[in-house]
Design an enzyme around this catalytic site. Sequence first.
Site, mmCIF file in Angstrom:
data_model
loop_
_atom_site.group_PDB
_atom_site.id
_atom_site.type_symbol
_atom_site.label_atom_id
_atom_site.label_comp_id
_atom_site.label_asym_id
_atom_site.label_seq_id
_atom_site.Cartn_x
_atom_site.Cartn_y
_atom_site.Cartn_z
ATOM 1 N N GLU A 108 2.026 -3.970 -8.927
ATOM 2 C CA GLU A 108 0.992 -4.527 -9.657
ATOM 3 C C GLU A 108 1.196 -4.788 -11.093
ATOM 4 O OE1 GLU A 108 -2.169 -1.585 -7.016
ATOM 5 O OE2 GLU A 108 -1.259 -0.933 -9.091
ATOM 6 N N GLU A 128 2.151 2.617 -0.942
ATOM 7 C CA GLU A 128 1.026 3.455 -0.953
ATOM 8 C C GLU A 128 0.540 3.983 0.510
ATOM 9 O OE1 GLU A 128 0.751 1.405 -4.960
ATOM 10 O OE2 GLU A 128 0.864 0.856 -2.842
#
Length: 254
Positions: A108, A128
């Site tokens: 990110e 994740e």
Amino acid sequence: MDVLIDVDGPVAVVTLNRPAKLNAITPDMAAALRACLSRVDADPAIRVAVLTGAGERSFCVGSDIRELDEYATPWEFRNRGDYGDAVRAVRKPIIAAINGYAYGGGLELAMACDIRLAADTATFAAPEIKLGWIGGSGQSALLAHCVGPGNAATMLLTGEPINAARALAWRLVTDVFPQDKLLPAALELAGTIAKRPPIAAQTAKANLKAAYSMPLEQAIQYERDLQTVCFATQDAAEGRAAFAERREPVFEGR
């Protein structure tokens, strides 16, 4: 210090400096990163930033998972100071020099930058899902913009990494270099951008971000308005004068 900033003329290099932990970010480190990025925006002498990681193994593997249980409630976790938001908020151009793992929040961070260059040893992942959650700093939206919905779904649903060659083919990164050539290439690109008029560079960045979220006709009108703002600057007058006089322009950010 876990986050370093080195300013050389108009270029600032911000380094995540926790290589023994693969540059995993703690809350204190996130605060330090926000402070460095605030300095980049506040200093008129800085025109471009490069974001990288210390060591040869990792750019950033996101949040230090061992720190996540320190949040007292899910709401406190929800409202933490987000490092991806901090990068996206920078007005000035920022280049990611991705020297190794860009996983989770590190992916990110990279996508929050305007331009991404990678070492040929770099890998990218949204892992994740393997731990029971998903990214929370624009991971899905940014991946879909960068690599397309199908490729984004592959990364988000499997959590498996892709290498630098595939990241380049999927347009997640702009270029790939040998590890020892990555930072020099990023600095060379930063130096080129730093020579451009800073108001126009920041305006171009703002315009590009708007283009992703506006309908076409509104985006074109917004671009025209920003063009008018730039056209009224002293830098634009200097650019026109330099063109007429056949010389290199000198831009002062006015």
